[in-house]
Scaffold this motif. Structure first.
Motif, PDB file in Angstrom:
ATOM      1  N   ALA A  65      65.551  -0.424  -4.734  1.00  0.00           N
ATOM      2  CA  ALA A  65      66.298  -1.375  -3.891  1.00  0.00           C
ATOM      3  C   ALA A  65      67.149  -2.330  -4.738  1.00  0.00           C
ATOM      4  CB  ALA A  65      65.332  -2.154  -3.015  1.00  0.00           C
ATOM      5  N   ALA A  66      66.677  -2.629  -5.958  1.00  0.00           N
ATOM      6  CA  ALA A  66      67.461  -3.517  -6.825  1.00  0.00           C
ATOM      7  C   ALA A  66      68.845  -2.919  -7.075  1.00  0.00           C
ATOM      8  CB  ALA A  66      66.729  -3.726  -8.154  1.00  0.00           C
ATOM      9  N   ILE A  67      68.916  -1.611  -7.083  1.00  0.00           N
ATOM     10  CA  ILE A  67      70.192  -0.919  -7.326  1.00  0.00           C
ATOM     11  C   ILE A  67      70.956  -0.722  -6.010  1.00  0.00           C
ATOM     12  CG2 ILE A  67      71.195   1.266  -8.132  1.00  0.00           C
ATOM     13  CD1 ILE A  67      68.742   1.429 -10.089  1.00  0.00           C
ATOM     14  N   THR A  68      70.277  -0.151  -5.020  1.00  0.00           N
ATOM     15  CA  THR A  68      70.986   0.171  -3.772  1.00  0.00           C
ATOM     16  C   THR A  68      71.461  -1.098  -3.052  1.00  0.00           C
ATOM     17  OG1 THR A  68      68.851   0.301  -2.653  1.00  0.00           O
ATOM     18  CG2 THR A  68      69.835   2.384  -3.347  1.00  0.00           C
ATOM     19  N   GLU A  69      70.759  -2.212  -3.235  1.00  0.00           N
ATOM     20  CA  GLU A  69      71.137  -3.434  -2.508  1.00  0.00           C
ATOM     21  C   GLU A  69      72.110  -4.319  -3.288  1.00  0.00           C
ATOM     22  OE1 GLU A  69      67.526  -5.276  -1.124  1.00  0.00           O
ATOM     23  OE2 GLU A  69      67.006  -3.491   0.058  1.00  0.00           O
ATOM     24  N   ASP A  70      72.516  -3.860  -4.465  1.00  0.00           N
ATOM     25  CA  ASP A  70      73.504  -4.646  -5.222  1.00  0.00           C
ATOM     26  C   ASP A  70      74.874  -3.992  -5.065  1.00  0.00           C
ATOM     27  OD1 ASP A  70      75.146  -5.905  -6.997  1.00  0.00           O
ATOM     28  OD2 ASP A  70      73.696  -5.967  -8.643  1.00  0.00           O
ATOM     29  N   PRO A  71      75.768  -4.589  -4.264  1.00  0.00           N
ATOM     30  CA  PRO A  71      77.079  -3.964  -4.027  1.00  0.00           C
ATOM     31  C   PRO A  71      77.942  -3.888  -5.285  1.00  0.00           C
ATOM     32  CG  PRO A  71      76.918  -6.130  -2.939  1.00  0.00           C
ATOM     33  CD  PRO A  71      75.581  -5.851  -3.541  1.00  0.00           C
ATOM     34  N   ALA A  72      77.593  -4.666  -6.309  1.00  0.00           N
ATOM     35  CA  ALA A  72      78.383  -4.625  -7.545  1.00  0.00           C
ATOM     36  C   ALA A  72      78.210  -3.284  -8.268  1.00  0.00           C
ATOM     37  CB  ALA A  72      77.970  -5.761  -8.470  1.00  0.00           C
ATOM     38  N   VAL A  73      77.063  -2.627  -8.050  1.00  0.00           N
ATOM     39  CA  VAL A  73      76.801  -1.359  -8.750  1.00  0.00           C
ATOM     40  C   VAL A  73      77.622  -0.247  -8.105  1.00  0.00           C
ATOM     41  CG1 VAL A  73      75.054   0.382  -9.318  1.00  0.00           C
ATOM     42  CG2 VAL A  73      74.489  -2.045  -9.461  1.00  0.00           C
ATOM     43  N   LYS A  74      78.502   0.363  -8.891  1.00  0.00           N
ATOM     44  CA  LYS A  74      79.387   1.401  -8.348  1.00  0.00           C
ATOM     45  C   LYS A  74      78.949   2.809  -8.751  1.00  0.00           C
ATOM     46  CE  LYS A  74      82.296  -1.640  -6.686  1.00  0.00           C
ATOM     47  NZ  LYS A  74      81.932  -2.103  -5.348  1.00  0.00           N
ATOM     48  N   ILE A  75      78.294   2.919  -9.921  1.00  0.00           N
ATOM     49  CA  ILE A  75      77.941   4.244 -10.441  1.00  0.00           C
ATOM     50  C   ILE A  75      76.463   4.253 -10.832  1.00  0.00           C
ATOM     51  CG2 ILE A  75      78.451   5.984 -12.216  1.00  0.00           C
ATOM     52  CD1 ILE A  75      81.176   4.487 -12.618  1.00  0.00           C
ATOM     53  N   VAL A  76      75.761   5.284 -10.392  1.00  0.00           N
ATOM     54  CA  VAL A  76      74.340   5.391 -10.744  1.00  0.00           C
ATOM     55  C   VAL A  76      74.106   6.718 -11.457  1.00  0.00           C
ATOM     56  CG1 VAL A  76      71.970   5.378  -9.879  1.00  0.00           C
ATOM     57  CG2 VAL A  76      73.714   4.021  -8.715  1.00  0.00           C
ATOM     58  N   VAL A  77      73.445   6.639 -12.599  1.00  0.00           N
ATOM     59  CA  VAL A  77      73.080   7.837 -13.355  1.00  0.00           C
ATOM     60  C   VAL A  77      71.650   8.217 -13.000  1.00  0.00           C
ATOM     61  CG1 VAL A  77      72.605   8.731 -15.678  1.00  0.00           C
ATOM     62  CG2 VAL A  77      74.631   7.308 -15.271  1.00  0.00           C
ATOM     63  N   GLU A  78      71.448   9.464 -12.633  1.00  0.00           N
ATOM     64  CA  GLU A  78      70.081   9.950 -12.375  1.00  0.00           C
ATOM     65  C   GLU A  78      69.692  10.803 -13.573  1.00  0.00           C
ATOM     66  OE1 GLU A  78      67.061  12.178 -12.095  1.00  0.00           O
ATOM     67  OE2 GLU A  78      68.793  13.395 -11.503  1.00  0.00           O
ATOM     68  N   ALA A  79      68.746  10.312 -14.358  1.00  0.00           N
ATOM     69  CA  ALA A  79      68.294  11.050 -15.544  1.00  0.00           C
ATOM     70  C   ALA A  79      66.764  11.062 -15.557  1.00  0.00           C
ATOM     71  CB  ALA A  79      68.844  10.404 -16.809  1.00  0.00           C
ATOM     72  N   MET A  80      66.193  11.169 -14.353  1.00  0.00           N
ATOM     73  CA  MET A  80      64.730  11.132 -14.242  1.00  0.00           C
ATOM     74  C   MET A  80      64.120  12.516 -14.405  1.00  0.00           C
ATOM     75  SD  MET A  80      64.911   8.799 -10.853  1.00  0.00           S
ATOM     76  CE  MET A  80      63.214   8.851 -10.473  1.00  0.00           C
ATOM     77  N   GLY A  81      64.872  13.530 -14.008  1.00  0.00           N
ATOM     78  CA  GLY A  81      64.353  14.898 -14.041  1.00  0.00           C
ATOM     79  C   GLY A  81      63.505  15.185 -12.813  1.00  0.00           C
ATOM     80  N   GLY A  82      63.295  16.478 -12.526  1.00  0.00           N
ATOM     81  CA  GLY A  82      62.489  16.874 -11.361  1.00  0.00           C
ATOM     82  C   GLY A  82      63.256  16.624 -10.066  1.00  0.00           C
ATOM     83  N   VAL A  83      62.686  17.094  -8.969  1.00  0.00           N
ATOM     84  CA  VAL A  83      63.399  16.957  -7.691  1.00  0.00           C
ATOM     85  C   VAL A  83      62.997  15.684  -6.943  1.00  0.00           C
ATOM     86  CG1 VAL A  83      63.871  18.092  -5.471  1.00  0.00           C
ATOM     87  CG2 VAL A  83      63.691  19.465  -7.534  1.00  0.00           C
ATOM     88  N   HIS A  84      61.716  15.317  -7.053  1.00  0.00           N
ATOM     89  CA  HIS A  84      61.261  14.111  -6.347  1.00  0.00           C
ATOM     90  C   HIS A  84      60.667  13.123  -7.339  1.00  0.00           C
ATOM     91  CE1 HIS A  84      61.891  16.220  -2.605  1.00  0.00           C
ATOM     92  NE2 HIS A  84      61.218  17.239  -3.100  1.00  0.00           N
ATOM     93  N   PRO A  85      61.056  11.848  -7.293  1.00  0.00           N
ATOM     94  CA  PRO A  85      61.893  11.213  -6.269  1.00  0.00           C
ATOM     95  C   PRO A  85      63.383  11.189  -6.602  1.00  0.00           C
ATOM     96  CG  PRO A  85      60.962   9.511  -7.640  1.00  0.00           C
ATOM     97  CD  PRO A  85      60.494  10.823  -8.222  1.00  0.00           C
ATOM     98  N   ALA A  86      63.818  12.012  -7.565  1.00  0.00           N
ATOM     99  CA  ALA A  86      65.237  11.980  -7.944  1.00  0.00           C
ATOM    100  C   ALA A  86      66.130  12.194  -6.714  1.00  0.00           C
ATOM    101  CB  ALA A  86      65.504  13.059  -8.996  1.00  0.00           C
ATOM    102  N   TYR A  87      65.737  13.133  -5.841  1.00  0.00           N
ATOM    103  CA  TYR A  87      66.525  13.432  -4.641  1.00  0.00           C
ATOM    104  C   TYR A  87      66.623  12.207  -3.727  1.00  0.00           C
ATOM    105  CZ  TYR A  87      67.063  14.943   0.221  1.00  0.00           C
ATOM    106  OH  TYR A  87      67.439  15.034   1.527  1.00  0.00           O
ATOM    107  N   GLU A  88      65.478  11.606  -3.437  1.00  0.00           N
ATOM    108  CA  GLU A  88      65.462  10.457  -2.516  1.00  0.00           C
ATOM    109  C   GLU A  88      66.301   9.310  -3.095  1.00  0.00           C
ATOM    110  OE1 GLU A  88      62.766  12.244  -3.367  1.00  0.00           O
ATOM    111  OE2 GLU A  88      62.145  13.065  -1.430  1.00  0.00           O
ATOM    112  N   PHE A  89      66.181   9.082  -4.405  1.00  0.00           N
ATOM    113  CA  PHE A  89      66.910   7.971  -5.038  1.00  0.00           C
ATOM    114  C   PHE A  89      68.411   8.263  -5.070  1.00  0.00           C
ATOM    115  CE2 PHE A  89      63.171   6.144  -7.802  1.00  0.00           C
ATOM    116  CZ  PHE A  89      62.447   5.922  -6.631  1.00  0.00           C
ATOM    117  N   ALA A  90      68.754   9.498  -5.434  1.00  0.00           N
ATOM    118  CA  ALA A  90      70.187   9.861  -5.506  1.00  0.00           C
ATOM    119  C   ALA A  90      70.811   9.742  -4.109  1.00  0.00           C
ATOM    120  CB  ALA A  90      70.331  11.285  -6.040  1.00  0.00           C
ATOM    121  N   LYS A  91      70.074  10.217  -3.098  1.00  0.00           N
ATOM    122  CA  LYS A  91      70.573  10.166  -1.721  1.00  0.00           C
ATOM    123  C   LYS A  91      70.781   8.711  -1.281  1.00  0.00           C
ATOM    124  CE  LYS A  91      69.424  11.939   2.858  1.00  0.00           C
ATOM    125  NZ  LYS A  91      68.532  12.809   3.616  1.00  0.00           N
TER     126      LYS A  91
END
Ligand code: HSE
Length: 412
Positions: A69-95
């Motif tokens: 939520a710290a990322i999704t709720e900050d409108p200043a953040v324009k680009i998010v890198v997903e480098a967690m690996g695996g499908v979950h929770p990478a999918y939920e977070f990326a979505k």
């Protein structure tokens, strides 16, 4: 506004997962800050790092967050890198990031192969981007090449050495006569093999990568589970002794052949000769051959894994997203499903090992494979035959006529 003033502006980014790739991304954003700012027109800064750990006493300590939520709720953040690996929770977070109007860049082939279609669709709806250059071929710019430089081509074939770990193992078996087990151990000691080597050595990693490349080529969703996949665990040092005698080597290929609507795809070890463009792709390197109907053959070579090469591809995608802010870049990968043909229909040459070395057995093998090349190793109670090209069905029929086949490798 002057160029210099613009370069002082910042685009806020977040990095999810501060492991090998995530920390590489933060390092490149820092080390190449000037070149990135010059090309994008603004500096890209990692504002948040999402990880379960704290990293106390390090320069990133104050950037660590544990809640998406710290990322999704900050409108200043324009680009998010997903480098967690695996499908979950990478999918939920990326979505969640895409849904809140942020670009998502990933190095995660498991995520792209399993959920790429849906995440690309959300990105289109939200007019942002889901980019995944680093997911396939590590630092080799093959995804962007496909949607930009090869955009006008009908792709007819993609064949790649797409896994650095297995290429390292096969190179060691080939050049140093090592067994599979000792070459795997060396790859693990050097940190090449992933936590679970099964994904590499059983071909699952290559399978996801060829599924992604095939989706890029056909513009349709490819279910990676439809791709017949064979790893390198059954390749032995004996196979390499025969390969040497034949002036050949064995490589793990991910390949798809596209003829109109028909696609045949596979992951398997293939015995190839020096005339093959991928023959000299050794060690941890990756190589990808792409044939287009107008272009003919092209080949891409480089570091397919590793912290900085992979992170470099992630950063390039972040820059692409920053440059195309407010715009969705069409990658051509739609929701339509791509059927994969049964691979028994595809033609290969085959290398077979047969136990026993009596004259009568060799005569029988020559009778069944009249165009085959018999190969013998001195002092061995077995021999090999390299066949001419035939379908899988034809091979099975011929194989049934010979007893004691103890090994089989596809060949080109
Ligand atoms: N385990 C992978 C490889 C990492 O060895 O190529 C890069 O995807």
């Amino acid at each position: 506004m002057s160029t210099e003033a613009k370069q002082n502006e910042k685009i806020a980014a977040a990095v999810m997962g501060y492991g090998t790739i995530g920390s590489g991304v933060v390092e490149i954003l820092e080390k190449n800050r000037d070149v990135i700012a010059k090309k994008v027109g603004k500096e890209i800064e990692a504002k948040y790092i999402l990880d379960l750990r704290e990293f106390p006493g390090t320069p990133v300590e104050h950037k660590i967050v544990h809640d998406i939520a710290a990322i999704t709720e900050d409108p200043a953040v324009k680009i998010v890198v997903e480098a967690m690996g695996g499908v979950h929770p990478a999918y939920e977070f990326a979505k969640a990031c895409l849904m809140t109007g942020k670009h998502v860049v990933t190095s995660n082939k498991a995520l792209v192969a399993a959920c790429g279609t849906e995440l690309l669709q959300i990105a289109r709806e939200k007019q942002v981007n889901f980019l995944f250059e680093a997911s396939t071929g590590g630092g080799i710019p093959v995804i962007r090449t496909m949607y930009r430089s090869l955009a006008g081509e009908k792709i007819e074939e993609i064949t790649g050495i797409l896994n650095g770990t297995t290429n390292y193992i096969l190179t060691k078996m080939d050049r140093c006569g090592q067994t599979f087990e000792s070459a795997l151990k060396e790859a693990q000691d050097l940190g090449y093999a992933e936590r679970n080597p099964e994904a590499d050595v059983e071909g699952h990693d290559t399978c996801r990568k060829i599924a992604i490349l095939t989706a890029m080529a056909t513009g349709k969703e490819v279910n990676y589970e439809d791709i017949p996949t064979e790893g390198i665990t059954r390749i032995t040092d004996m196979d390499f002794k025969y390969a040497e005698k034949l002036g050949r080597s064995v490589k793990l290929f991910g390949s798809s052949r596209i003829e109109g609507d028909k696609v045949t795809a596979f992951v398997a070890p293939v015995m190839i000769g020096p005339e093959h463009p991928l023959y000299s792709v050794n060690d941890v390197y990756n190589g990808i051959v792409i044939k287009g109907n107008m272009l003919g053959t092209s080949m891409y070579f480089g570091s397919g894994a590793g912290k900085l090469p992979t992170a470099s591809a992630v950063v390039a995608d972040m820059m692409e997203a920053a440059i195309y802010e407010g715009e969705n870049i069409p990658l051509g990968w739609t929701e339509e499903k791509q059927e994969i043909e049964p691979w028994e229909n595809a033609s290969f040459r085959y290398f077979l090992r047969i136990s026993g070395n009596s004259q009568s057995k060799k005569e029988k093998v020559t009778e069944v494979f009249p165009d085959g090349e018999i190969v013998e190793l001195s002092g061995c109670c077995e021999f090999g035959v390299l066949t001419s090209k035939m379908s899988g069905a034809e091979l099975n029929q011929k194989k049934a006529a010979i007893s004691d086949v103890i090994g089989l490798i596809r060949a080109e």
